[in-house]
Design a protein around this motif. Structure first.
Motif, PDB file in Angstrom:
ATOM      1  N   THR A   1       0.821  -1.216   0.000  1.00  0.00           N
ATOM      2  CA  THR A   1       0.000   0.000   0.000  1.00  0.00           C
ATOM      3  C   THR A   1       0.854   1.264   0.000  1.00  0.00           C
ATOM      4  N   SER A   2       1.911   1.275   0.801  1.00  0.00           N
ATOM      5  CA  SER A   2       2.731   2.485   0.962  1.00  0.00           C
ATOM      6  C   SER A   2       3.800   2.633  -0.109  1.00  0.00           C
ATOM      7  N   GLY A   3       4.123   1.543  -0.799  1.00  0.00           N
ATOM      8  CA  GLY A   3       5.237   1.576  -1.745  1.00  0.00           C
ATOM      9  C   GLY A   3       6.578   1.477  -1.050  1.00  0.00           C
ATOM     10  N   GLY A   4       6.546   1.175   0.250  1.00  0.00           N
ATOM     11  CA  GLY A   4       7.772   1.040   1.025  1.00  0.00           C
ATOM     12  C   GLY A   4       8.497  -0.266   0.710  1.00  0.00           C
ATOM     13  N   VAL A   5       9.638  -0.404   1.324  1.00  0.00           N
ATOM     14  CA  VAL A   5      10.509  -1.562   1.121  1.00  0.00           C
ATOM     15  C   VAL A   5      10.527  -2.390   2.396  1.00  0.00           C
ATOM     16  N   ILE A   6      10.293  -3.697   2.275  1.00  0.00           N
ATOM     17  CA  ILE A   6      10.452  -4.573   3.429  1.00  0.00           C
ATOM     18  C   ILE A   6      11.942  -4.856   3.561  1.00  0.00           C
ATOM     19  N   GLU A   7      12.507  -4.327   4.628  1.00  0.00           N
ATOM     20  CA  GLU A   7      13.939  -4.420   4.861  1.00  0.00           C
ATOM     21  C   GLU A   7      14.201  -5.453   5.949  1.00  0.00           C
ATOM     22  N   THR A   8      14.983  -6.463   5.600  1.00  0.00           N
ATOM     23  CA  THR A   8      15.353  -7.524   6.532  1.00  0.00           C
ATOM     24  C   THR A   8      16.852  -7.421   6.788  1.00  0.00           C
ATOM     25  N   THR A   9      17.228  -7.322   8.052  1.00  0.00           N
ATOM     26  CA  THR A   9      18.640  -7.205   8.418  1.00  0.00           C
ATOM     27  C   THR A   9      19.125  -8.523   9.020  1.00  0.00           C
ATOM     28  N   VAL A  10      20.304  -8.958   8.568  1.00  0.00           N
ATOM     29  CA  VAL A  10      20.957 -10.150   9.115  1.00  0.00           C
ATOM     30  C   VAL A  10      22.409  -9.805   9.408  1.00  0.00           C
ATOM     31  N   ILE A  11      23.036 -10.575  10.277  1.00  0.00           N
ATOM     32  CA  ILE A  11      24.447 -10.387  10.612  1.00  0.00           C
ATOM     33  C   ILE A  11      25.286 -11.217   9.639  1.00  0.00           C
ATOM     34  N   GLY A  12      26.282 -10.590   9.023  1.00  0.00           N
ATOM     35  CA  GLY A  12      27.080 -11.247   7.995  1.00  0.00           C
ATOM     36  C   GLY A  12      28.303 -11.981   8.486  1.00  0.00           C
ATOM     37  N   THR A  13      28.655 -11.832   9.772  1.00  0.00           N
ATOM     38  CA  THR A  13      29.830 -12.500  10.324  1.00  0.00           C
ATOM     39  C   THR A  13      29.398 -13.431  11.451  1.00  0.00           C
ATOM     40  N   ALA A  14      29.850 -14.683  11.370  1.00  0.00           N
ATOM     41  CA  ALA A  14      29.547 -15.672  12.409  1.00  0.00           C
ATOM     42  C   ALA A  14      30.417 -15.399  13.645  1.00  0.00           C
ATOM     43  N   LYS A  15      30.114 -16.074  14.731  1.00  0.00           N
ATOM     44  CA  LYS A  15      30.852 -15.880  15.994  1.00  0.00           C
ATOM     45  C   LYS A  15      32.342 -16.192  15.850  1.00  0.00           C
ATOM     46  N   ASP A  16      32.696 -17.074  14.895  1.00  0.00           N
ATOM     47  CA  ASP A  16      34.104 -17.424  14.715  1.00  0.00           C
ATOM     48  C   ASP A  16      34.843 -16.473  13.765  1.00  0.00           C
ATOM     49  N   GLY A  17      34.155 -15.409  13.301  1.00  0.00           N
ATOM     50  CA  GLY A  17      34.785 -14.414  12.432  1.00  0.00           C
ATOM     51  C   GLY A  17      34.701 -14.706  10.949  1.00  0.00           C
ATOM     52  N   THR A  18      34.163 -15.866  10.586  1.00  0.00           N
ATOM     53  CA  THR A  18      33.994 -16.214   9.176  1.00  0.00           C
ATOM     54  C   THR A  18      32.595 -15.766   8.707  1.00  0.00           C
ATOM     55  N   PRO A  19      32.339 -15.772   7.395  1.00  0.00           N
ATOM     56  CA  PRO A  19      31.023 -15.364   6.927  1.00  0.00           C
ATOM     57  C   PRO A  19      29.906 -16.273   7.452  1.00  0.00           C
ATOM     58  N   SER A  20      28.818 -15.655   7.873  1.00  0.00           N
ATOM     59  CA  SER A  20      27.632 -16.417   8.308  1.00  0.00           C
ATOM     60  C   SER A  20      27.143 -17.279   7.144  1.00  0.00           C
ATOM     61  N   CYS A  21      26.574 -18.429   7.472  1.00  0.00           N
ATOM     62  CA  CYS A  21      26.048 -19.301   6.424  1.00  0.00           C
ATOM     63  C   CYS A  21      24.914 -20.150   6.989  1.00  0.00           C
ATOM     64  N   ALA A  22      24.324 -20.951   6.122  1.00  0.00           N
ATOM     65  CA  ALA A  22      23.152 -21.771   6.436  1.00  0.00           C
ATOM     66  C   ALA A  22      21.972 -20.840   6.710  1.00  0.00           C
ATOM     67  N   THR A  23      20.989 -21.271   7.499  1.00  0.00           N
ATOM     68  CA  THR A  23      19.841 -20.418   7.793  1.00  0.00           C
ATOM     69  C   THR A  23      20.268 -19.344   8.785  1.00  0.00           C
ATOM     70  N   VAL A  24      20.095 -18.092   8.383  1.00  0.00           N
ATOM     71  CA  VAL A  24      20.473 -16.951   9.200  1.00  0.00           C
ATOM     72  C   VAL A  24      19.191 -16.230   9.602  1.00  0.00           C
ATOM     73  N   ARG A  25      18.981 -16.093  10.888  1.00  0.00           N
ATOM     74  CA  ARG A  25      17.777 -15.444  11.413  1.00  0.00           C
ATOM     75  C   ARG A  25      17.912 -13.923  11.348  1.00  0.00           C
ATOM     76  N   PRO A  26      16.860 -13.242  10.919  1.00  0.00           N
ATOM     77  CA  PRO A  26      16.894 -11.782  10.888  1.00  0.00           C
ATOM     78  C   PRO A  26      17.058 -11.187  12.282  1.00  0.00           C
ATOM     79  N   THR A  27      17.808 -10.092  12.346  1.00  0.00           N
ATOM     80  CA  THR A  27      17.915  -9.333  13.588  1.00  0.00           C
ATOM     81  C   THR A  27      16.918  -8.189  13.590  1.00  0.00           C
ATOM     82  N   GLY A  28      16.330  -7.932  12.439  1.00  0.00           N
ATOM     83  CA  GLY A  28      15.328  -6.881  12.331  1.00  0.00           C
ATOM     84  C   GLY A  28      14.586  -6.964  11.020  1.00  0.00           C
ATOM     85  N   ARG A  29      13.362  -6.476  11.052  1.00  0.00           N
ATOM     86  CA  ARG A  29      12.552  -6.414   9.834  1.00  0.00           C
ATOM     87  C   ARG A  29      11.631  -5.205   9.979  1.00  0.00           C
TER      88      ARG A  29
END
Length: 143
Positions: free
Chosen positions: A110-138
């Motif tokens: 309706t608004s023409g807005g953008v659904i923005e989903t934020t995820v963290i790109g770095t895993a706890k071990d410092g490498t790139p996050s992978c597999a299913t990544v849960r949003p930290t915000g939407r």
């Protein structure tokens, strides 16, 4: 489903805290990387795409993947899979979108807005996050 029953909604994936220098990209329908981006200093990476929705809601689009009758998600390709053959990583993030509420989908349509989903790109071990990544915000961001 007839095209007249569908609404086009703009989506954005925000990769917060990506691994510096590592390419990330959306995955296209043919599984090739799209619009690869790398962070130079840890700044977020943004990926915009469109999704068509219909009754149910049904989510369709070039970046939308399915698993079973309900699950819909988007892949973010990383490292070698994003087009960098020299990268030590060949990973994908799976970001669910089937769990977005109909209220948010309707508001964005309706608004023409953008659904923005934020995820963290770095895993706890410092490498790139992978597999299913849960949003930290939407949220709905302005058009």
């Amino acid at each position: 489903m007839a095209k007249t029953d569908q609404k086009v909604i703009n989506f954005r994936i925000v990769i917060d805290q990506p691994v510096v220098g590592v390419p990330y990209s959306l995955q296209a329908r043919d599984e090739s990387p799209l619009d690869a981006k790398s962070s130079r200093a840890g700044e977020p990476l943004l990926f915009d795409f469109q999704v068509r929705t219909g009754p149910g809601p049904t989510l369709l689009g070039d970046q939308v993947r399915r698993e079973g009758p309900v699950r819909r998600f988007v892949y973010i390709r990383i490292g070698q899979l994003a087009g960098d053959p020299a990268s030590p990583w060949a990973r994908r993030m799976k970001i669910d979108i089937h769990d977005i509420g109909t209220d948010l989908l309707d508001d964005a349509a309706t608004s023409g807005g953008v659904i923005e989903t934020t995820v963290i790109g770095t895993a706890k071990d410092g490498t790139p996050s992978c597999a299913t990544v849960r949003p930290t915000g939407r949220r709905i961001a302005g058009p």
